[in-house]
Design an enzyme around this catalytic site. Sequence first.
Site, mmCIF file in Angstrom:
data_model
loop_
_atom_site.group_PDB
_atom_site.id
_atom_site.type_symbol
_atom_site.label_atom_id
_atom_site.label_comp_id
_atom_site.label_asym_id
_atom_site.label_seq_id
_atom_site.Cartn_x
_atom_site.Cartn_y
_atom_site.Cartn_z
ATOM 1 N N ASN A 77 0.843 -1.188 0.000
ATOM 2 C CA ASN A 77 0.000 0.000 0.000
ATOM 3 C C ASN A 77 0.884 1.245 0.000
ATOM 4 O O ASN A 77 2.113 1.145 -0.028
ATOM 5 C CB ASN A 77 -0.961 -0.004 1.199
ATOM 6 C CG ASN A 77 -0.223 -0.084 2.522
ATOM 7 O OD1 ASN A 77 0.536 0.814 2.881
ATOM 8 N ND2 ASN A 77 -0.436 -1.173 3.259
ATOM 9 N N LYS A 108 8.713 -17.093 -10.861
ATOM 10 C CA LYS A 108 8.000 -15.956 -11.413
ATOM 11 C C LYS A 108 6.820 -16.417 -12.268
ATOM 12 O O LYS A 108 6.972 -17.281 -13.143
ATOM 13 C CB LYS A 108 8.943 -15.094 -12.254
ATOM 14 C CG LYS A 108 8.264 -13.894 -12.890
ATOM 15 C CD LYS A 108 9.220 -13.119 -13.781
ATOM 16 C CE LYS A 108 8.470 -12.000 -14.507
ATOM 17 N NZ LYS A 108 9.363 -11.252 -15.424
ATOM 18 N N PHE A 146 -4.900 3.216 14.517
ATOM 19 C CA PHE A 146 -5.081 4.207 13.451
ATOM 20 C C PHE A 146 -6.100 3.661 12.453
ATOM 21 O O PHE A 146 -6.158 2.446 12.210
ATOM 22 C CB PHE A 146 -3.763 4.476 12.721
ATOM 23 C CG PHE A 146 -2.954 5.604 13.298
ATOM 24 C CD1 PHE A 146 -2.738 6.760 12.571
ATOM 25 C CD2 PHE A 146 -2.415 5.506 14.570
ATOM 26 C CE1 PHE A 146 -2.001 7.809 13.093
ATOM 27 C CE2 PHE A 146 -1.662 6.544 15.111
ATOM 28 C CZ PHE A 146 -1.455 7.698 14.365
#
Length: 402
Positions: A209, A289, A323
């Site tokens: 984020n 990957k 928070f």
Amino acid sequence: MLHQKKILLGVSGGIAVYKVSALASKLTQLGAEVKVIMTESATEFVTPLTFQALTRNPVYTDTFDEKNPKKIAHIDLADWADIAIIAPATANIIAKMAHGQADDMLSTTMLATQAEVYIAPAMNVHMYDHPAVIQNMKQLEKWGYHFIEPGDGYLACGYVGKGRLEEPQEIISVLERHQQRTLDMQGKKVLVSAGPTKEMIDPVRFFTNRSSGKMGFALAEAAAERGADVTLVAGPVSIEAQHPSIKRIDVVSAKEMYDAMNEQFADKDIVIKSAAVADYRPKEVQTSKMKKKEGDDVITLERTEDILKKLGERKENQFLVGFAAETDTPIEYGLGKRKKKNLDAIVVNDVSREGAGFEGDTNIVSYINKAESVIELKQATKKQIAVQLLDCILQDMKDDSI
């Protein structure tokens, strides 16, 4: 709070110098011993004799004017001061201090002093907004200098905006509040989490984020400056803690942050979970990957551990603060989250508002305690918000102990 304090007042050249004579007078009346350094430009606005009469001390203007042959004046003044104030602080003196330039009495003394330094800028609104000035102020703040923000209003240049030197009484109030805070958290153990987490998809990709960690780092540094024993659990961020006493634990994933916070929790007095932890992670992490293929793809997610809920369940004597970064109805959501997670307080903000939220240097938040009192903190730097939040926490802890 300022009685018998040794205050070094640095006066640089701007029209606001006339207001600083009132500041020198008020500080002297409060019982502080005030010594003044003026730049050459400052003497164009007010004479040194004015400050000499108000402070009853000699005024320093020239690095080479050694009034006592047994002492080097700028070093002696630098060592003498308990507090240094630069008012008005022009763009020029701010630039000198930010770059370590020492070409006059004031800049040389500021480079040598170990005192707490307060900077009260005053300049044209466009100068104050210039990227160079902003960058210089950020650098000084990073080094621990305290800024007393200018006010909004009519400026001498004719513009109306931010750049007017703060009023002398408000400057004094800032100094008194800071002196009152000094070491008021000594003996307290504080745990802070900061930054984002990374949840791996494969060896080269991850979910994360926008959290920069700046708010959490500001809280950790503000607590350390007030004497607290601070442990900072930091996600993957590019910033460094400036206070040397902070114990930093680096983590990457939500699981690592969960483990670190739980391990550190038991003996803490105050726990502030400001990190933006991922709510979900890939159920399976690919060892190689993932290759691009035709059409859409689906990644199955699973819930991560709820750190705040777990800490709320474990809480005994800790003051636990969470928070909540929201984009809709932050107060309503914060009230519910505080109860659900068994928090003593929660800090909420609308990250869609300009000047608030991730990555920036400022924030706008509301502090909500167990009594559901909502204290709104207006836009300020994240360090200033951190100081105000610690004030709220300490007040609530004091009220709970009565």
